[in-house]
Design a protein around this motif. Sequence first.
Motif, short mmCIF file in Angstrom:
data_model
loop_
_atom_site.label_atom_id
_atom_site.label_comp_id
_atom_site.label_asym_id
_atom_site.label_seq_id
_atom_site.Cartn_x
_atom_site.Cartn_y
_atom_site.Cartn_z
N LEU A 123 0.82 -1.22 0.00
CA LEU A 123 0.00 0.00 0.00
C LEU A 123 0.85 1.26 0.00
N LEU A 124 2.17 1.10 -0.14
CA LEU A 124 3.10 2.23 -0.24
C LEU A 124 3.81 2.15 -1.59
N MET A 171 -2.79 3.63 -3.00
CA MET A 171 -2.56 4.75 -2.07
C MET A 171 -3.84 5.10 -1.31
N ARG A 172 -4.97 5.05 -1.98
CA ARG A 172 -6.24 5.32 -1.30
C ARG A 172 -6.52 4.26 -0.24
N GLU A 173 -6.23 3.00 -0.58
CA GLU A 173 -6.41 1.94 0.40
C GLU A 173 -5.45 2.12 1.56
N VAL A 179 -1.91 3.00 6.50
CA VAL A 179 -0.57 2.51 6.16
C VAL A 179 0.07 3.60 5.31
N LEU A 180 0.84 4.46 5.95
CA LEU A 180 1.34 5.67 5.30
C LEU A 180 2.82 5.89 5.59
N LEU A 181 3.46 6.55 4.66
CA LEU A 181 4.84 6.95 4.88
C LEU A 181 4.88 8.23 5.70
N PRO A 182 5.99 8.50 6.39
CA PRO A 182 6.11 9.76 7.12
C PRO A 182 5.95 10.96 6.19
N LYS A 183 5.44 12.03 6.71
CA LYS A 183 5.18 13.22 5.91
C LYS A 183 6.45 13.74 5.24
#
Length: 224
Positions: A123-124, A171-173, A179-183
Amino acid sequence: MRLSSKILFVVFLMANSFSTPARQTQTNDAAKQLHALFESAWDYEMQQEPVRATLLGDRRWNDRWENLSASAFEERHQYRLALVARLRSIDRSQLSPPDQLNRDLFLHEYEKTIEEYQYRLRLLPINQRGGVQTLDELTDLVRFQTVKDYEDWIARLGALPALMDQTIELMREGVRARVLLPKIVLQRVPPRSTNKSLTKPKRVLSSSHSRVIRTQSPPPTASV
Protein backbone atom coordinates in the motif's frame (compact mmCIF):
# COMPACT_ATOMS: atom_id res chain seq x y z
CA MET A 1 5.07 -4.89 -2.16
CA ARG A 2 7.85 -6.36 -4.27
CA LEU A 3 10.12 -9.30 -3.82
CA SER A 4 13.40 -7.90 -2.52
CA SER A 5 16.43 -7.52 -4.76
CA LYS A 6 18.25 -9.83 -2.37
CA ILE A 7 15.89 -12.74 -2.87
CA LEU A 8 15.89 -12.28 -6.64
CA PHE A 9 19.69 -12.35 -6.57
CA VAL A 10 19.60 -15.55 -4.52
CA VAL A 11 17.13 -17.14 -6.95
CA PHE A 12 19.30 -16.05 -9.89
CA LEU A 13 22.42 -17.64 -8.44
CA MET A 14 20.60 -20.85 -7.61
CA ALA A 15 18.85 -21.12 -10.96
CA ASN A 16 22.16 -20.74 -12.77
CA SER A 17 24.25 -22.89 -10.43
CA PHE A 18 22.91 -26.00 -12.15
CA SER A 19 25.09 -25.27 -15.17
CA THR A 20 28.36 -25.54 -13.24
CA PRO A 21 30.34 -28.80 -13.40
CA ALA A 22 29.60 -29.54 -9.75
CA ARG A 23 25.89 -29.24 -10.36
CA GLN A 24 26.00 -31.28 -13.53
CA THR A 25 27.04 -34.29 -11.45
CA GLN A 26 23.94 -33.95 -9.28
CA THR A 27 21.57 -36.50 -10.76
CA ASN A 28 19.45 -37.62 -7.82
CA ASP A 29 15.77 -36.74 -7.76
CA ALA A 30 16.09 -34.31 -4.86
CA ALA A 31 18.70 -32.20 -6.68
CA LYS A 32 16.68 -32.23 -9.90
CA GLN A 33 13.54 -31.16 -8.07
CA LEU A 34 15.40 -28.40 -6.26
CA HIS A 35 16.90 -26.85 -9.37
CA ALA A 36 13.67 -27.19 -11.32
CA LEU A 37 11.99 -25.29 -8.50
CA PHE A 38 14.67 -22.57 -8.63
CA GLU A 39 14.22 -22.14 -12.37
CA SER A 40 10.43 -22.02 -12.23
CA ALA A 41 10.54 -19.52 -9.35
CA TRP A 42 12.90 -17.29 -11.32
CA ASP A 43 10.63 -17.30 -14.38
CA TYR A 44 7.58 -16.60 -12.25
CA GLU A 45 9.13 -13.69 -10.40
CA MET A 46 10.41 -12.16 -13.64
CA GLN A 47 6.98 -12.44 -15.20
CA GLN A 48 5.44 -10.78 -12.16
CA GLU A 49 7.96 -7.91 -12.20
CA PRO A 50 8.44 -7.10 -15.90
CA VAL A 51 10.41 -3.89 -15.30
CA ARG A 52 12.92 -5.67 -13.11
CA ALA A 53 13.13 -8.40 -15.74
CA THR A 54 13.87 -5.77 -18.38
CA LEU A 55 16.63 -4.27 -16.29
CA LEU A 56 18.16 -7.72 -15.81
CA GLY A 57 18.16 -8.34 -19.56
CA ASP A 58 15.13 -10.64 -19.69
CA ARG A 59 12.97 -9.12 -22.44
CA ARG A 60 10.18 -11.69 -22.53
CA TRP A 61 7.74 -9.34 -20.81
CA ASN A 62 8.96 -5.99 -22.16
CA ASP A 63 5.47 -4.99 -23.24
CA ARG A 64 3.88 -4.80 -19.80
CA TRP A 65 4.04 -3.44 -16.26
CA GLU A 66 3.61 -5.20 -12.97
CA ASN A 67 -0.01 -5.94 -12.07
CA LEU A 68 -0.72 -3.94 -8.89
CA SER A 69 -4.28 -5.13 -8.37
CA ALA A 70 -5.30 -6.62 -5.03
CA SER A 71 -6.04 -9.96 -6.67
CA ALA A 72 -2.56 -10.07 -8.23
CA PHE A 73 -0.88 -9.45 -4.88
CA GLU A 74 -2.93 -12.22 -3.31
CA GLU A 75 -2.14 -14.59 -6.16
CA ARG A 76 1.59 -13.96 -5.73
CA HIS A 77 1.30 -14.54 -2.00
CA GLN A 78 -0.48 -17.85 -2.52
CA TYR A 79 2.11 -18.88 -5.12
CA ARG A 80 4.93 -18.26 -2.63
CA LEU A 81 3.15 -20.20 0.08
CA ALA A 82 2.79 -23.14 -2.29
CA LEU A 83 6.39 -22.78 -3.40
CA VAL A 84 7.65 -23.03 0.17
CA ALA A 85 5.53 -26.12 0.68
CA ARG A 86 7.05 -27.69 -2.44
CA LEU A 87 10.53 -26.82 -1.22
CA ARG A 88 9.92 -28.41 2.17
CA SER A 89 8.75 -31.60 0.45
CA ILE A 90 12.20 -32.09 -1.08
CA ASP A 91 14.37 -34.39 1.03
CA ARG A 92 17.12 -32.09 2.29
CA SER A 93 19.29 -35.00 3.43
CA GLN A 94 19.63 -36.13 -0.20
CA LEU A 95 21.15 -32.82 -1.30
CA SER A 96 24.83 -31.97 -1.51
CA PRO A 97 26.17 -29.45 1.06
CA PRO A 98 26.12 -26.59 -1.51
CA ASP A 99 22.54 -27.40 -2.48
CA GLN A 100 21.55 -27.62 1.17
CA LEU A 101 22.89 -24.11 1.59
CA ASN A 102 21.07 -22.95 -1.54
CA ARG A 103 17.88 -24.52 -0.29
CA ASP A 104 18.18 -22.93 3.16
CA LEU A 105 18.92 -19.45 1.79
CA PHE A 106 16.03 -19.69 -0.65
CA LEU A 107 13.65 -20.83 2.07
CA HIS A 108 14.80 -18.10 4.45
CA GLU A 109 14.24 -15.32 1.92
CA TYR A 110 10.84 -16.58 0.83
CA GLU A 111 9.66 -17.03 4.39
CA LYS A 112 10.60 -13.41 5.11
CA THR A 113 8.69 -12.24 2.05
CA ILE A 114 5.64 -14.26 3.10
CA GLU A 115 5.80 -12.83 6.62
CA GLU A 116 6.03 -9.27 5.30
CA TYR A 117 2.76 -9.68 3.40
CA GLN A 118 0.72 -9.13 6.55
CA TYR A 119 2.20 -5.65 6.99
CA ARG A 120 0.69 -4.47 3.67
CA LEU A 121 3.73 -2.57 2.45
CA ARG A 122 2.21 -2.93 -1.01
CA LEU A 123 0.00 0.00 0.00
CA LEU A 124 3.10 2.23 -0.24
CA PRO A 125 3.66 2.12 -4.02
CA ILE A 126 5.62 5.36 -4.25
CA ASN A 127 8.28 7.15 -2.24
CA GLN A 128 10.89 9.86 -2.77
CA ARG A 129 13.14 7.44 -4.65
CA GLY A 130 10.74 5.94 -7.13
CA GLY A 131 7.33 4.81 -8.22
CA VAL A 132 5.03 5.45 -11.14
CA GLN A 133 6.21 9.08 -11.14
CA THR A 134 9.75 8.08 -12.17
CA LEU A 135 8.99 5.51 -14.86
CA ASP A 136 10.19 7.92 -17.54
CA GLU A 137 13.72 7.18 -16.33
CA LEU A 138 13.30 3.68 -17.71
CA THR A 139 13.80 5.01 -21.24
CA ASP A 140 17.47 5.58 -20.42
CA LEU A 141 17.91 1.96 -19.33
CA VAL A 142 15.95 -0.18 -21.77
CA ARG A 143 17.26 -1.34 -25.13
CA PHE A 144 15.98 0.37 -28.28
CA GLN A 145 17.65 -1.55 -31.11
CA THR A 146 14.88 -3.39 -32.93
CA VAL A 147 11.36 -2.71 -34.09
CA LYS A 148 10.16 -5.17 -31.44
CA ASP A 149 11.82 -2.99 -28.78
CA TYR A 150 9.74 -0.02 -29.92
CA GLU A 151 6.56 -2.05 -30.23
CA ASP A 152 7.04 -3.30 -26.68
CA TRP A 153 7.58 0.24 -25.41
CA ILE A 154 4.48 1.51 -27.21
CA ALA A 155 2.50 -1.32 -25.61
CA ARG A 156 3.85 -0.30 -22.22
CA LEU A 157 2.84 3.30 -22.81
CA GLY A 158 -0.64 2.13 -23.73
CA ALA A 159 -0.88 0.24 -20.43
CA LEU A 160 0.42 3.13 -18.34
CA PRO A 161 -3.02 4.62 -17.47
CA ALA A 162 -4.08 1.30 -15.93
CA LEU A 163 -0.88 1.17 -13.89
CA MET A 164 -1.48 4.72 -12.64
CA ASP A 165 -5.06 3.84 -11.67
CA GLN A 166 -3.80 0.82 -9.73
CA THR A 167 -1.19 2.95 -7.98
CA ILE A 168 -3.82 5.52 -6.98
CA GLU A 169 -6.09 2.80 -5.65
CA LEU A 170 -3.26 1.33 -3.57
CA MET A 171 -2.56 4.75 -2.07
CA ARG A 172 -6.24 5.32 -1.30
CA GLU A 173 -6.41 1.94 0.40
CA GLY A 174 -3.28 2.91 2.32
CA VAL A 175 -5.01 6.04 3.58
CA ARG A 176 -8.07 4.05 4.63
CA ALA A 177 -5.90 1.45 6.39
CA ARG A 178 -3.56 4.08 7.87
CA VAL A 179 -0.57 2.51 6.16
CA LEU A 180 1.34 5.67 5.30
CA LEU A 181 4.84 6.95 4.88
CA PRO A 182 6.11 9.76 7.12
CA LYS A 183 5.18 13.22 5.91
CA ILE A 184 8.83 14.18 5.41
CA VAL A 185 9.19 11.38 2.85
CA LEU A 186 6.10 12.27 0.85
CA GLN A 187 7.04 15.95 0.79
CA ARG A 188 9.90 14.98 -1.49
CA VAL A 189 7.66 13.25 -4.03
CA PRO A 190 5.95 16.28 -5.67
CA PRO A 191 9.23 18.02 -6.61
CA ARG A 192 10.43 14.87 -8.37
CA SER A 193 7.08 14.46 -10.10
CA THR A 194 6.96 18.03 -11.38
CA ASN A 195 10.67 18.42 -12.14
CA LYS A 196 10.17 17.16 -15.67
CA SER A 197 11.07 19.51 -18.48
CA LEU A 198 7.95 20.02 -20.56
CA THR A 199 9.11 23.17 -22.31
CA LYS A 200 11.97 21.39 -24.10
CA PRO A 201 10.93 17.78 -24.50
CA LYS A 202 13.53 15.35 -25.78
CA ARG A 203 13.15 14.11 -29.30
CA VAL A 204 11.36 10.80 -29.13
CA LEU A 205 13.37 9.30 -31.97
CA SER A 206 16.99 10.08 -32.72
CA SER A 207 18.40 9.57 -36.20
CA SER A 208 19.79 6.18 -35.15
CA HIS A 209 16.39 5.13 -33.79
CA SER A 210 14.70 6.19 -37.00
CA ARG A 211 17.24 4.16 -38.96
CA VAL A 212 16.35 1.05 -36.96
CA ILE A 213 12.70 1.45 -37.84
CA ARG A 214 13.41 2.11 -41.52
CA THR A 215 15.70 -0.91 -41.90
CA GLN A 216 13.65 -3.39 -39.89
CA SER A 217 10.09 -2.45 -40.77
CA PRO A 218 8.44 -4.74 -43.34
CA PRO A 219 7.95 -3.21 -46.80
CA PRO A 220 4.53 -1.68 -47.42
CA THR A 221 1.99 -3.94 -49.03
CA ALA A 222 1.27 -2.95 -52.59
CA SER A 223 -2.25 -1.79 -53.18
CA VAL A 224 -4.37 -3.83 -55.57
